[in-house]
Design a protein around this motif. Structure first.
Motif, short mmCIF file in Angstrom:
data_model
loop_
_atom_site.label_atom_id
_atom_site.label_comp_id
_atom_site.label_asym_id
_atom_site.label_seq_id
_atom_site.Cartn_x
_atom_site.Cartn_y
_atom_site.Cartn_z
N THR A 118 -6.42 7.93 0.24
CA THR A 118 -7.71 8.60 0.15
C THR A 118 -7.90 9.55 1.33
O THR A 118 -7.02 9.71 2.16
N THR A 119 -9.07 10.13 1.38
CA THR A 119 -9.42 11.04 2.46
C THR A 119 -9.41 10.30 3.79
O THR A 119 -9.88 9.16 3.88
N PRO A 120 -8.92 10.92 4.86
CA PRO A 120 -8.92 10.26 6.17
C PRO A 120 -10.33 9.97 6.67
O PRO A 120 -11.30 10.58 6.22
N PRO A 141 -30.40 0.78 6.05
CA PRO A 141 -29.44 0.01 5.25
C PRO A 141 -28.87 0.82 4.09
O PRO A 141 -27.70 0.71 3.77
N GLU A 142 -29.70 1.66 3.49
CA GLU A 142 -29.22 2.48 2.36
C GLU A 142 -28.12 3.44 2.82
O GLU A 142 -27.11 3.60 2.13
N GLU A 143 -28.30 4.07 3.99
CA GLU A 143 -27.27 4.96 4.52
C GLU A 143 -25.99 4.20 4.81
O GLU A 143 -24.89 4.70 4.57
N ALA A 144 -26.13 3.00 5.35
CA ALA A 144 -24.95 2.19 5.67
C ALA A 144 -24.18 1.83 4.41
O ALA A 144 -22.95 1.95 4.36
N VAL A 145 -24.89 1.39 3.37
CA VAL A 145 -24.22 1.03 2.12
C VAL A 145 -23.56 2.26 1.50
O VAL A 145 -22.41 2.20 1.05
N ASP A 146 -24.26 3.38 1.49
CA ASP A 146 -23.65 4.62 0.97
C ASP A 146 -22.41 5.00 1.78
O ASP A 146 -21.39 5.40 1.21
N GLY A 147 -22.49 4.84 3.10
CA GLY A 147 -21.36 5.19 3.97
C GLY A 147 -20.16 4.30 3.76
O GLY A 147 -19.03 4.78 3.64
N ILE A 148 -20.37 2.98 3.71
CA ILE A 148 -19.22 2.09 3.52
C ILE A 148 -18.67 2.20 2.11
O ILE A 148 -17.47 2.03 1.89
N THR A 149 -19.54 2.53 1.15
CA THR A 149 -19.05 2.76 -0.22
C THR A 149 -18.13 3.97 -0.25
O THR A 149 -17.06 3.95 -0.87
N ALA A 150 -18.54 5.03 0.43
CA ALA A 150 -17.72 6.25 0.47
C ALA A 150 -16.39 6.02 1.19
O ALA A 150 -15.35 6.53 0.77
N LEU A 151 -16.41 5.22 2.24
CA LEU A 151 -15.18 4.95 2.98
C LEU A 151 -14.25 4.03 2.19
O LEU A 151 -13.04 4.24 2.15
N GLY A 152 -14.80 2.99 1.57
CA GLY A 152 -13.98 2.05 0.80
C GLY A 152 -12.95 1.34 1.65
O GLY A 152 -13.00 1.37 2.87
N ASN A 153 -12.03 0.68 1.00
CA ASN A 153 -10.93 0.00 1.68
C ASN A 153 -9.67 0.25 0.86
O ASN A 153 -9.46 -0.35 -0.20
N LEU A 174 -6.78 -0.68 1.16
CA LEU A 174 -5.82 -1.78 1.07
C LEU A 174 -6.15 -2.79 -0.03
O LEU A 174 -5.36 -3.69 -0.30
N THR A 175 -7.29 -2.64 -0.68
CA THR A 175 -7.74 -3.66 -1.64
C THR A 175 -6.76 -3.88 -2.78
O THR A 175 -6.38 -5.02 -3.07
N ALA A 176 -6.34 -2.83 -3.45
CA ALA A 176 -5.41 -2.98 -4.58
C ALA A 176 -4.11 -3.65 -4.14
O ALA A 176 -3.57 -4.51 -4.84
N ALA A 177 -3.61 -3.27 -2.98
CA ALA A 177 -2.37 -3.86 -2.48
C ALA A 177 -2.55 -5.35 -2.20
O ALA A 177 -1.70 -6.17 -2.57
N ALA A 178 -3.66 -5.72 -1.58
CA ALA A 178 -3.91 -7.14 -1.27
C ALA A 178 -4.08 -7.95 -2.55
O ALA A 178 -3.56 -9.07 -2.65
N TYR A 231 0.84 -1.21 0.00
CA TYR A 231 0.00 0.00 0.00
C TYR A 231 0.87 1.25 0.00
O TYR A 231 0.65 2.18 -0.78
N ASP A 232 1.91 1.26 0.85
CA ASP A 232 2.83 2.40 0.88
C ASP A 232 3.55 2.54 -0.46
O ASP A 232 3.76 3.66 -0.95
N ASP A 233 3.95 1.42 -1.06
CA ASP A 233 4.65 1.45 -2.35
C ASP A 233 3.76 1.98 -3.46
O ASP A 233 4.22 2.72 -4.33
N ILE A 234 2.48 1.59 -3.46
CA ILE A 234 1.55 2.05 -4.49
C ILE A 234 1.32 3.54 -4.35
O ILE A 234 1.25 4.27 -5.34
N GLY A 235 1.19 4.03 -3.11
CA GLY A 235 1.08 5.47 -2.86
C GLY A 235 -0.25 6.10 -3.21
O GLY A 235 -0.31 7.29 -3.48
#
Length: 142
Positions: free
Chosen positions: A39-41, A52-64, A66-70, A32-36
């Motif tokens: 996102t927003t903190p 449930p709609e708010e939760a899905v919107d919220g987790i979508t906005a937060l994302g992860n 580390l995904t590309a690195a993994a 992850y550090d190497d890829i550089g």
């Protein structure tokens, strides 16, 4: 310091999928550090999702972040996300630093059907439907 506070989470249904592959957390963070790509903190205050709609919107906005690195270290993470996405769930993502992935579905029935469909094709993987409706605390830096 670390601050713990309650977080609101409405009832959600999901499929948890694990390819039974180990992904080293330190290696994922190094990649992850190497890829550089950063996102927003995280927000300073834990979210309170009322639907449930708010939760899905919220987790979508937060994302992860580390995904590309993994995925670069364990292709099965990407394969699992693709498999789940093909079922057209509400949301798919990786859990933590991998290798487990999950899909949020709109109903418990959809989650059970999706989990049941995956296992015959990937007998060495672990899959389960789940009900998500309680998180004790959220952790963030002060």
């Amino acid at each position: 310091g670390t601050v713990l506070e309650p977080i609101g989470l409405p009832v959600q249904y999901a499929v948890l999928l694990c390819p039974n592959q180990h992904v080293s957390t330190p290696a994922v963070y190094q990649r992850y550090d190497d890829i550089g790509v950063f996102t927003t903190p995280l927000p300073a205050k834990a979210p309170l999702w009322l639907s449930p709609e708010e939760a899905v919107d919220g987790i979508t906005a937060l994302g992860n972040d580390l995904t590309a690195a993994a995925i670069s270290l364990c292709r099965e993470v990407g394969s699992g996300l693709e498999m789940l996405s093909e079922a057209n769930p509400w949301y798919t993502a990786m859990s933590g630093s991998g290798a487990s992935v999950f899909a949020v579905t709109k109903t418990q029935r959809e989650a059970r059907i999706l989990a049941g469909r995956l296992l015959p094709y990937y007998p060495t993987w672990w899959a389960s439907s789940a009900r998500l409706d309680h998180v004790d605390v959220a952790v963030h830096s002060a």
